[in-house]
Motif scaffolding. Structure first.
Motif, short mmCIF file in Angstrom:
data_model
loop_
_atom_site.label_atom_id
_atom_site.label_comp_id
_atom_site.label_asym_id
_atom_site.label_seq_id
_atom_site.Cartn_x
_atom_site.Cartn_y
_atom_site.Cartn_z
N GLY A 35 -91.54 -17.23 -54.85
CA GLY A 35 -90.13 -17.60 -54.92
C GLY A 35 -89.47 -17.66 -53.55
N ASP A 36 -90.09 -17.04 -52.55
CA ASP A 36 -89.52 -17.02 -51.19
C ASP A 36 -90.05 -18.14 -50.29
OD1 ASP A 36 -88.07 -14.79 -51.88
OD2 ASP A 36 -89.53 -13.39 -51.03
N LEU A 37 -90.95 -18.96 -50.81
CA LEU A 37 -91.55 -20.01 -49.98
C LEU A 37 -90.54 -21.12 -49.69
CD1 LEU A 37 -95.08 -20.35 -51.59
CD2 LEU A 37 -94.47 -19.17 -49.50
N GLN A 38 -90.66 -21.71 -48.50
CA GLN A 38 -89.77 -22.79 -48.08
C GLN A 38 -90.60 -23.91 -47.48
OE1 GLN A 38 -87.08 -21.10 -45.26
NE2 GLN A 38 -86.00 -19.89 -46.78
N TRP A 39 -90.07 -25.14 -47.58
CA TRP A 39 -90.69 -26.27 -46.90
C TRP A 39 -90.48 -26.12 -45.41
CZ3 TRP A 39 -93.93 -28.91 -49.72
CH2 TRP A 39 -93.72 -29.05 -51.08
N PRO A 44 -85.79 -24.40 -49.82
CA PRO A 44 -86.71 -23.65 -50.69
C PRO A 44 -87.53 -24.58 -51.58
CG PRO A 44 -84.43 -23.30 -51.36
CD PRO A 44 -84.39 -24.13 -50.13
N ILE A 45 -88.72 -24.13 -51.91
CA ILE A 45 -89.58 -24.88 -52.83
C ILE A 45 -89.08 -24.58 -54.24
CG2 ILE A 45 -91.92 -25.13 -53.73
CD1 ILE A 45 -92.94 -24.39 -50.96
N ASP A 46 -88.64 -25.61 -54.94
CA ASP A 46 -88.07 -25.44 -56.28
C ASP A 46 -89.10 -25.67 -57.37
OD1 ASP A 46 -85.59 -24.85 -55.23
OD2 ASP A 46 -84.98 -26.95 -55.19
N ARG A 49 -93.32 -20.83 -60.59
CA ARG A 49 -94.34 -19.99 -59.97
C ARG A 49 -95.76 -20.48 -60.28
NH1 ARG A 49 -92.87 -15.03 -57.86
NH2 ARG A 49 -90.69 -14.50 -58.18
N GLN A 50 -96.01 -20.87 -61.51
CA GLN A 50 -97.36 -21.32 -61.86
C GLN A 50 -97.75 -22.57 -61.10
OE1 GLN A 50 -97.72 -21.29 -66.18
NE2 GLN A 50 -99.55 -20.05 -65.83
N ALA A 51 -96.81 -23.45 -60.83
CA ALA A 51 -97.11 -24.66 -60.05
C ALA A 51 -97.48 -24.28 -58.62
CB ALA A 51 -95.92 -25.61 -60.06
#
Length: 87
Positions: A35-39, A44-46, A49-51
């Motif tokens: 949930g904290d990942l960003q491009w 943020p990457i929307d 989680r499974q994706a």
């Protein structure tokens, strides 16, 4: 289409890389929250989680497979690499 030796080498690379991709993904997400990942631009990457887990697994598997494939290629003799019949 492909020789039995080629298929055997492909499976010898793909199966261990599949297993190690799973281990690498577990280690990665033990430290990083999806949930904290960003491009790269900071947005943020929307994705669900499974994706994120699925995409990361396939990226890890691909990197591991390329690494194993390069190892197999580098272990071949020069006569095997320069043979006229590639398969």
């Amino acid at each position: 289409m492909f020789s039995p030796a080629f298929r055997q080498q492909a499976l010898q690379v793909l199966w261990p890389s599949f297993l190690m991709a799973g281990v690498l993904e577990m280690l990665l997400f033990a430290v990083v929250d999806p949930g904290d990942l960003q491009w790269f631009g900071g947005t943020p990457i929307d994705w669900p989680r499974q994706a994120v887990y699925t995409a990361t697994f396939f990226i890890c598997w691909g990197v591991m497979a390329v690494s194993g494939g390069l190892t197999v290629l580098l272990m071949k003799s020069d006569s095997d690499v320069n043979r006229q019949d590639p398969f």
